[in-house]
Design a protein around this motif. Structure first.
Motif, PDB file in Angstrom:
ATOM      1  N   ASN A  61      10.864  -4.044   8.817  1.00 25.95           N
ATOM      2  CA  ASN A  61      11.182  -4.616  10.124  1.00 25.95           C
ATOM      3  C   ASN A  61      10.016  -5.437  10.660  1.00 25.95           C
ATOM      4  OD1 ASN A  61      13.828  -3.653  10.489  1.00 25.95           O
ATOM      5  ND2 ASN A  61      13.070  -1.643  11.080  1.00 25.95           N
ATOM      6  N   ARG A  62       8.800  -4.925  10.472  1.00 23.48           N
ATOM      7  CA  ARG A  62       7.610  -5.664  10.911  1.00 23.48           C
ATOM      8  C   ARG A  62       7.457  -6.963  10.130  1.00 23.48           C
ATOM      9  NH1 ARG A  62       5.491  -0.297  10.725  1.00 23.48           N
ATOM     10  NH2 ARG A  62       5.050   0.511  12.797  1.00 23.48           N
ATOM     11  N   ILE A  63       7.784  -6.934   8.852  1.00 23.52           N
ATOM     12  CA  ILE A  63       7.725  -8.141   8.036  1.00 23.52           C
ATOM     13  C   ILE A  63       8.689  -9.185   8.585  1.00 23.52           C
ATOM     14  CG2 ILE A  63       8.341  -9.112   5.776  1.00 23.52           C
ATOM     15  CD1 ILE A  63       7.200  -6.554   4.517  1.00 23.52           C
ATOM     16  N   ALA A  64       9.897  -8.734   8.918  1.00 24.54           N
ATOM     17  CA  ALA A  64      10.903  -9.657   9.444  1.00 24.54           C
ATOM     18  C   ALA A  64      10.434 -10.300  10.747  1.00 24.54           C
ATOM     19  CB  ALA A  64      12.228  -8.919   9.657  1.00 24.54           C
ATOM     20  N   VAL A  65       9.816  -9.501  11.623  1.00 22.80           N
ATOM     21  CA  VAL A  65       9.326 -10.027  12.897  1.00 22.80           C
ATOM     22  C   VAL A  65       8.163 -10.990  12.667  1.00 22.80           C
ATOM     23  CG1 VAL A  65       8.171  -9.414  15.057  1.00 22.80           C
ATOM     24  CG2 VAL A  65      10.082  -8.040  14.244  1.00 22.80           C
TER      25      VAL A  65
ATOM     26  N   ASP B 196       0.811  -1.218   0.000  1.00 24.25           N
ATOM     27  CA  ASP B 196       0.000   0.000   0.000  1.00 24.25           C
ATOM     28  C   ASP B 196       0.847   1.272   0.000  1.00 24.25           C
ATOM     29  OD1 ASP B 196      -2.250  -1.578   0.032  1.00 24.25           O
ATOM     30  OD2 ASP B 196      -2.594  -1.386   2.200  1.00 24.25           O
ATOM     31  N   LEU B 197       2.058   1.182   0.547  1.00 29.25           N
ATOM     32  CA  LEU B 197       2.930   2.355   0.602  1.00 29.25           C
ATOM     33  C   LEU B 197       3.627   2.636  -0.732  1.00 29.25           C
ATOM     34  CD1 LEU B 197       4.644   1.751   4.068  1.00 29.25           C
ATOM     35  CD2 LEU B 197       3.095   3.635   3.505  1.00 29.25           C
ATOM     36  N   ILE B 198       3.780   1.600  -1.534  1.00 30.49           N
ATOM     37  CA  ILE B 198       4.589   1.712  -2.754  1.00 30.49           C
ATOM     38  C   ILE B 198       4.076   2.732  -3.772  1.00 30.49           C
ATOM     39  CG2 ILE B 198       5.323   0.421  -4.819  1.00 30.49           C
ATOM     40  CD1 ILE B 198       5.882  -1.942  -2.952  1.00 30.49           C
TER      41      ILE B 198
ATOM     42  N   SER C  90      10.821   6.140   5.788  1.00 27.51           N
ATOM     43  CA  SER C  90      10.796   5.683   7.173  1.00 27.51           C
ATOM     44  C   SER C  90       9.703   4.633   7.377  1.00 27.51           C
ATOM     45  CB  SER C  90      10.547   6.877   8.102  1.00 27.51           C
ATOM     46  OG  SER C  90      10.465   6.454   9.447  1.00 27.51           O
ATOM     47  N   GLN C  91       8.556   4.857   6.773  1.00 29.18           N
ATOM     48  CA  GLN C  91       7.461   3.891   6.891  1.00 29.18           C
ATOM     49  C   GLN C  91       7.797   2.561   6.215  1.00 29.18           C
ATOM     50  OE1 GLN C  91       3.336   5.476   6.286  1.00 29.18           O
ATOM     51  NE2 GLN C  91       4.398   7.411   5.971  1.00 29.18           N
ATOM     52  N   ILE C  92       8.487   2.660   5.076  1.00 30.88           N
ATOM     53  CA  ILE C  92       8.891   1.442   4.367  1.00 30.88           C
ATOM     54  C   ILE C  92       9.864   0.638   5.227  1.00 30.88           C
ATOM     55  CG2 ILE C  92      10.274   0.563   2.441  1.00 30.88           C
ATOM     56  CD1 ILE C  92       7.539   1.251   1.513  1.00 30.88           C
TER      57      ILE C  92
END
Length: 204
Positions: free
Chosen positions: A147-151, A56-58, A140-142
């Protein structure tokens, strides 16, 4: 009256026996397989949520970069195409037990991650873009989403490990061969360390 009492006593035996069997089975881990499956599915949903957040950010990021670096057509196009491919891969509960579908999913997401990294790196050649508040916020949001994806991916991998182990070890293997024959091992991520890296851009 004695017969009536005996009948009542006999009537209690069946539910009492059923309750005792249920408690015995619960103690033997009969619920471990469906419980661990539901937990793994929940973790998978979180993985999908974070990938969707990135997707959605892309569009806004692409438009922002285009405003300062329209000549970077190849990079912009690669991100747009990679996003289209990633969103075209159907993902549902069956994906995590289908090796081929899961492979397609992670390959598409990995390619999108690489294309996105190249897009963010473009900013190094454009000072105005690097200093754009809109770009800085999106970048910054990306990074936060990566990081959230990795977690989320890590938590999913751990949940799948528990579930798959339950299917292969005693007493889970017994329940899997009797009550849960339709339950299949789930797939997990096998992407390279390079693909797991969060895109980083240093602003000097």
């Amino acid at each position: 009256m004695g017969g009536s009492f005996a009948a009542r006593l006999s009537g209690w035996r069946v539910p009492l026996f059923a309750m005792m069997v249920s408690l015995l089975l619960a103690g033997c881990g009969v619920n471990a397989i469906p419980s661990s499956e539901e937990h793994a599915k929940a973790m998978w949903s979180e993985v999908l949520n974070q990938y969707q957040r990135r997707s959605d950010l892309i569009p806004n990021l692409v438009e922002t970069v285009k405003g300062y670096a329209a000549q970077e057509r190849d990079v912009l196009t690669s991100v747009i195409e990679a996003r289209a491919k990633a969103t075209a891969v159907t993902v549902d509960a069956s994906t995590i037990t289908d090796p081929e579908k899961f492979k397609q999913f992670q390959a598409a997401q990995a390619e999108l991650g690489r294309a996105l990294g190249r897009l963010i790196a473009v900013s190094e050649a454009y000072p105005d873009l690097k200093s754009s508040q809109n770009f800085l916020a999106l970048q910054s949001q990306i990074e936060g989403t990566e990081n959230r994806i990795a977690v989320a991916r890590r938590d999913y991998i751990r949940a799948v490990q528990v579930y798959n182990t339950e299917l292969k070890t005693f007493p889970g293997v017994f329940w899997a061969s009797t009550f849960y024959r339709s339950y299949q091992p789930m797939e997990t991520f096998t992407i390279t360390d390079e693909q797991k890296q969060v895109p980083k851009v240093k602003f000097n």
